[in-house]
Design an enzyme around this catalytic site. Structure first.
Site, PDB file in Angstrom:
ATOM      1  N   PHE A  40     -12.449  -4.068  11.525  1.00 32.48           N
ATOM      2  CA  PHE A  40     -11.944  -4.275  13.113  1.00 32.48           C
ATOM      3  C   PHE A  40     -11.201  -2.846  13.299  1.00 32.48           C
ATOM      4  O   PHE A  40     -10.467  -2.926  14.429  1.00 32.48           O
ATOM      5  CB  PHE A  40     -11.456  -5.415  13.228  1.00 32.48           C
ATOM      6  CG  PHE A  40     -12.269  -6.627  13.538  1.00 32.48           C
ATOM      7  CD1 PHE A  40     -13.678  -6.672  12.959  1.00 32.48           C
ATOM      8  CD2 PHE A  40     -11.812  -7.819  14.316  1.00 32.48           C
ATOM      9  CE1 PHE A  40     -14.424  -7.872  13.437  1.00 32.48           C
ATOM     10  CE2 PHE A  40     -12.414  -8.929  14.421  1.00 32.48           C
ATOM     11  CZ  PHE A  40     -13.686  -8.949  14.162  1.00 32.48           C
TER      12      PHE A  40
ATOM     13  N   TRP B 237      -7.325  -2.897   9.232  1.00 31.95           N
ATOM     14  CA  TRP B 237      -6.590  -1.892   8.537  1.00 31.95           C
ATOM     15  C   TRP B 237      -5.894  -1.270   9.644  1.00 31.95           C
ATOM     16  O   TRP B 237      -6.406  -0.976  10.896  1.00 31.95           O
ATOM     17  CB  TRP B 237      -7.497  -0.873   7.659  1.00 31.95           C
ATOM     18  CG  TRP B 237      -8.274  -1.440   6.953  1.00 31.95           C
ATOM     19  CD1 TRP B 237      -9.672  -1.775   6.919  1.00 31.95           C
ATOM     20  CD2 TRP B 237      -7.878  -2.162   5.403  1.00 31.95           C
ATOM     21  NE1 TRP B 237     -10.040  -2.495   5.740  1.00 31.95           N
ATOM     22  CE2 TRP B 237      -8.948  -2.400   4.922  1.00 31.95           C
ATOM     23  CE3 TRP B 237      -6.562  -1.800   4.837  1.00 31.95           C
ATOM     24  CZ2 TRP B 237      -8.778  -3.053   3.489  1.00 31.95           C
ATOM     25  CZ3 TRP B 237      -6.536  -2.415   3.750  1.00 31.95           C
ATOM     26  CH2 TRP B 237      -7.565  -3.120   2.962  1.00 31.95           C
TER      27      TRP B 237
ATOM     28  N   GLU C  44     -10.547   1.789  -4.636  1.00 28.73           N
ATOM     29  CA  GLU C  44     -10.238   2.983  -4.230  1.00 28.73           C
ATOM     30  C   GLU C  44      -9.139   3.650  -5.180  1.00 28.73           C
ATOM     31  O   GLU C  44      -8.472   4.587  -4.722  1.00 28.73           O
ATOM     32  CB  GLU C  44      -9.862   3.390  -2.766  1.00 28.73           C
ATOM     33  CG  GLU C  44     -11.022   2.969  -1.865  1.00 28.73           C
ATOM     34  CD  GLU C  44     -10.661   3.247  -0.414  1.00 28.73           C
ATOM     35  OE1 GLU C  44     -11.211   3.884   0.337  1.00 28.73           O
ATOM     36  OE2 GLU C  44      -9.488   2.849  -0.089  1.00 28.73           O
TER      37      GLU C  44
ATOM     38  N   ASP D  58       0.946  -1.224  -0.079  1.00 31.59           N
ATOM     39  CA  ASP D  58      -0.196  -0.038  -0.010  1.00 31.59           C
ATOM     40  C   ASP D  58       0.883   1.180  -0.149  1.00 31.59           C
ATOM     41  O   ASP D  58       2.027   1.079   0.114  1.00 31.59           O
ATOM     42  CB  ASP D  58      -0.751   0.057   1.171  1.00 31.59           C
ATOM     43  CG  ASP D  58      -2.323   0.718   1.024  1.00 31.59           C
ATOM     44  OD1 ASP D  58      -2.416   1.994   0.513  1.00 31.59           O
ATOM     45  OD2 ASP D  58      -3.504  -0.018   0.901  1.00 31.59           O
TER      46      ASP D  58
ATOM     47  N   HIS E 109      -3.720   2.875  -4.405  1.00 36.72           N
ATOM     48  CA  HIS E 109      -2.811   2.550  -3.374  1.00 36.72           C
ATOM     49  C   HIS E 109      -1.437   2.286  -3.412  1.00 36.72           C
ATOM     50  O   HIS E 109      -0.868   1.326  -3.105  1.00 36.72           O
ATOM     51  CB  HIS E 109      -3.725   1.546  -2.436  1.00 36.72           C
ATOM     52  CG  HIS E 109      -4.876   2.087  -1.698  1.00 36.72           C
ATOM     53  ND1 HIS E 109      -4.950   2.618  -0.632  1.00 36.72           N
ATOM     54  CD2 HIS E 109      -6.218   1.750  -2.024  1.00 36.72           C
ATOM     55  CE1 HIS E 109      -6.156   2.749  -0.195  1.00 36.72           C
ATOM     56  NE2 HIS E 109      -6.680   2.477  -1.314  1.00 36.72           N
TER      57      HIS E 109
ATOM     58  N   GLU F  76      -4.128   1.880   9.799  1.00 38.37           N
ATOM     59  CA  GLU F  76      -3.553   3.182   9.767  1.00 38.37           C
ATOM     60  C   GLU F  76      -3.482   3.746  11.173  1.00 38.37           C
ATOM     61  O   GLU F  76      -2.342   4.543  11.576  1.00 38.37           O
ATOM     62  CB  GLU F  76      -4.670   4.390   9.081  1.00 38.37           C
ATOM     63  CG  GLU F  76      -4.740   4.242   7.639  1.00 38.37           C
ATOM     64  CD  GLU F  76      -5.760   3.156   7.068  1.00 38.37           C
ATOM     65  OE1 GLU F  76      -6.160   1.911   7.886  1.00 38.37           O
ATOM     66  OE2 GLU F  76      -6.222   3.533   6.075  1.00 38.37           O
TER      67      GLU F  76
HETATM   68  C1  ACM Z   1     -11.026  -1.057   1.711  1.00 36.32           C
HETATM   69  O1  ACM Z   1     -11.353  -0.691   2.800  1.00 36.32           O
HETATM   70  N1  ACM Z   1     -10.630  -0.010   0.818  1.00 36.32           N
HETATM   71  C2  ACM Z   1     -10.953  -2.261   0.806  1.00 36.32           C
END
Ligand code: ACM
Ligand code: ZN
Length: 641
Positions: free
Chosen positions: A375, A423, A283, A153, A230, A425
């Site tokens: 999550f 994810w 995205e 990413d 990404h 971040e």
């Molecule tokens: C995503 O949450 N962009 C797959």
């Protein structure tokens, strides 16, 4: 009388409590108690493909049969029957949760869905081989059978590719450890070994160790290589695959892009035995494709009429390549736009519609809708939880998700299962990864494995499972686990309708609500419904502007108080107002300022703050003006008394 006495004595002598059942997550399909206490230590035998077991599973779908098992627990020990080694492994997962005092029983068990996944994003914050293996060991106890690794990413490329060394010497390293710091420092990259370099990557040997650990538990590791969006990190390291060196997406117009992607995928395929390769597809901004000469030339040559079709062209070519090497493609639901490639499996994340559309066309789908499976949301009141991406996904909401709900009957054969996505971040530390995963994943595992329906005592079973995970008794390693016992549950105010003078009264909007956060539309602010912890719960109304609204009480009356509650959740850019002005009017034309409430807004989480004031006088119209700090304002109710 005598009889009862004998029974009680019998129970005391065997050491079990009357009525005790096994506590296993996910709950097995069928448990028959046979009396007495089992010895869970002594293996009496493992039989694969016996005639009796073959008969027992003959009606099951072949893919499900593979994981089925019968575990017979007696006072002498346990016996496992299965059709494959995988079934034996699933039986041992059950066994891993059984301890002293387990009642003797026969467990017959098989999964509801063949795909029960967990996605770990190791791009936004890197996680080591040892950490990943530790999670595999925990997930295996829940019969999770897919670990989807989000390996690439913008925030960092995380896998060794020999042919493209700059992916790991440059693209794997960024300037700034946290998401905010990386943003503040201009989304810059670094180089391996530089003093400001934050990041890391898995070597091929690391991956081989991860795969060996996963194989031990019959867990498939699906690698995800993101394309064409990404991909800033790739374009910065290899500018020839972007439309321009500054592009965020790969360029589908250039042959160099396909040479690169096929080169990367060759090494991925050689390393990972997974039949499925995930290619992302979500995205992509596609901004540069509109003016890039190569993209435009490609669109002309291929007769493509939109940039969506151009993305579809890329995905189709990649799918053809993967199939030439004996593999199949999975992508996020954006791969439907511009036309789905022939054999793709769709991972439905923007709700369930993408999955349904794919299944209607005869494609397999995996459900990961954000509202139930993401999550990265806090698992309890966000104001009391570590900073997260925004929103709230408690254990109970994960458990409430039924992937078959709302799915047309003809689609169901294509519904392969579900997955939780974590994810990263806002998850800089490894312990925080665990905290966000456990025990929520137990609820998802139950949905994926156990028969549809009740989920009897799931919370209690999950607490017990989580305790054993936390203290190291389950896998031999200790974990950081969210404590379900201490869950706050819903925001108390949201449980009781608010009664006040403005309830049910008309609201005149000088500034409109945002279409994404309508809540109860023109009644939202006077419907008596207070918001829950989550801004997206349908009770909070969102504004991407200052707020200027007026309640019409219907007639002139004494007004002693007016106020409104605002939400602060800096993760998703929701802030308190820096000023709220309350104005009163008898005719709706001439307003007098009744109160001004100023607040120093820091940008730190502040929870729920009511801006209200005691007032005196008469009014028919109560006007609330809120001045933004920045970005979003969220209000649930205007209270007037
Ligand atoms: C995503 O949450 N962009 C797959
Ligand atoms: Zn281009």
């Amino acid at each position: 009388m005598k009889k009862i006495f004998v029974v009680v004595l019998g129970l005391i002598s065997t050491g079990i409590v009357w009525g005790q059942e096994i506590d296993v997550v996910p709950a097995p399909v069928e448990v028959k108690y046979t009396g007495g206490v089992a010895n869970v230590e002594n293996e009496l035998g493992v039989v694969i493909g016996s005639r009796a077991f073959t008969q027992a599973v003959k009606k099951l779908d072949p893919a499900i049969k593979e994981e089925a098992y019968r575990l017979t627990l007696t006072d002498k020990g346990y016996r496992i029957e299965a059709m494959t080694e995988i079934g034996v492994i699933r039986a041992k997962s059950t066994l891993s949760q059984l301890g002293e005092g387990t009642p003797a029983c026969v467990i017959f068990d098989y999964p509801r869905f063949t795909y029960r996944g967990f996605m770990l994003d190791i791009s936004r914050h890197f996680r080591t081989k040892d950490f990943i293996i530790k999670q595999i060991e925990a997930l295996a106890t829940l019969k999770i059978n897919v670990l989807h690794l989000h390996l690439t990413d913008a925030a960092g490329w995380r896998i060794q590719i020999d042919r493209y060394p700059r992916l790991t010497s440059q693209a794997a390293w960024r300037v700034g450890e946290t998401w905010q710091e990386w943003c503040d420092r201009g989304y810059r990259y670094s180089t391996e070994g530089a003093p400001d370099a934050y990041g890391g990557y898995l070597t091929k040997d690391d991956v081989r160790e991860i795969l060996a650990a996963a194989d031990k538990y019959a867990i498939t590791v699906i690698p995800e290589i993101e394309m064409p969006g990404h991909s800033q990190e790739v374009v910065r390291a290899y500018p020839e695959v972007g439309c321009y060196p500054t592009s965020d997406d790969l360029c589908p117009g250039k042959e160099a892009t396909f040479e690169f992607l096929e080169g990367v995928l060759d090494e991925i395929i050689d390393l990972f035995p997974s039949h499925y390769i995930h290619i992302g597809g979500d995205e992509a901004g596609k901004a540069d494709w509109h003016n890039c000469p190569d993209c435009q030339a490609r669109m002309k040559a291929e007769g493509l009429s939109s940039v969506e079709e151009l993305q579809s062209y890329l995905v189709r070519r990649i799918e053809t390549y993967l199939r030439s090497r004996g593999r199949d493609l999975i992508g996020w639901d954006e791969i439907l736009e511009g036309g789905l490639s022939p054999n793709a499996t769709v991972m439905s994340w923007r709700g369930t519609q993408g999955g349904i559309d794919a299944m209607k066309e005869g494609h397999d789908a995996i459900m990961t809708p954000g509202g139930f499976c993401y999550f990265d949301k806090a698992q309890d009141a966000p104001v009391f939880e570590p900073k997260a991406i925004g929103g709230c996904l408690p254990f109970g909401r994960v458990a409430s998700y039924d992937p078959e709900a709302g799915i047309p009957e003809e689609c169901k054969p294509y519904l392969k299962g579900l997955q939780a996505n974590l994810w990263h971040e806002y998850i800089p530390e490894p312990y925080h990864t665990e905290y966000m995963t456990y025990p929520r994943i137990a609820a998802l595992a139950e949905t994926g494995w156990s028969p549809a329906g009740e989920k009897k005592a799931l919370r209690e079973r999950a607490i017990k499972w989580a305790d054993s995970l936390r203290d190291g008794s389950l896998t031999g390693k200790t974990f950081k686990v969210f404590d379900l016992r201490a869950e706050r549950g819903q925001r108390p105010e949201s449980l009781v309708p608010a009664e006040h003078l403005a309830r049910g009264k008309k609201v005149i909007y000088t500034t409109p609500w945002h279409p994404s956060y309508v809540a109860g539309a023109e009644l939202a602010l006077t419907d008596g419904r207070r918001g829950d912890w989550s801004f997206a719960d349908g009770a909070w109304q969102g504004f991407l502007s200052d707020v200027d609204v007026t309640v019409d009480l219907g007639s002139v009356m004494p007004v002693h108080y007016a106020g409104a509650t605002f939400l602060s959740e800096p993760g998703p850019w929701i802030f308190l107002p820096r000023k709220v002005t309350i104005l009163l009017s008898e005719d709706g034309v001439a307003f007098r300022e009744a109160a001004v409430i100023d607040k120093e807004v820091s940008g730190e989480p502040d929870g729920f703050v009511t801006y209200g004031s005691v007032l005196s006088g008469q009014a028919r119209y109560v006007r609330i003006k809120a001045d933004r700090y920045k970005e979003w304002l969220f209000v649930d109710e205007i209270i007037v008394n």
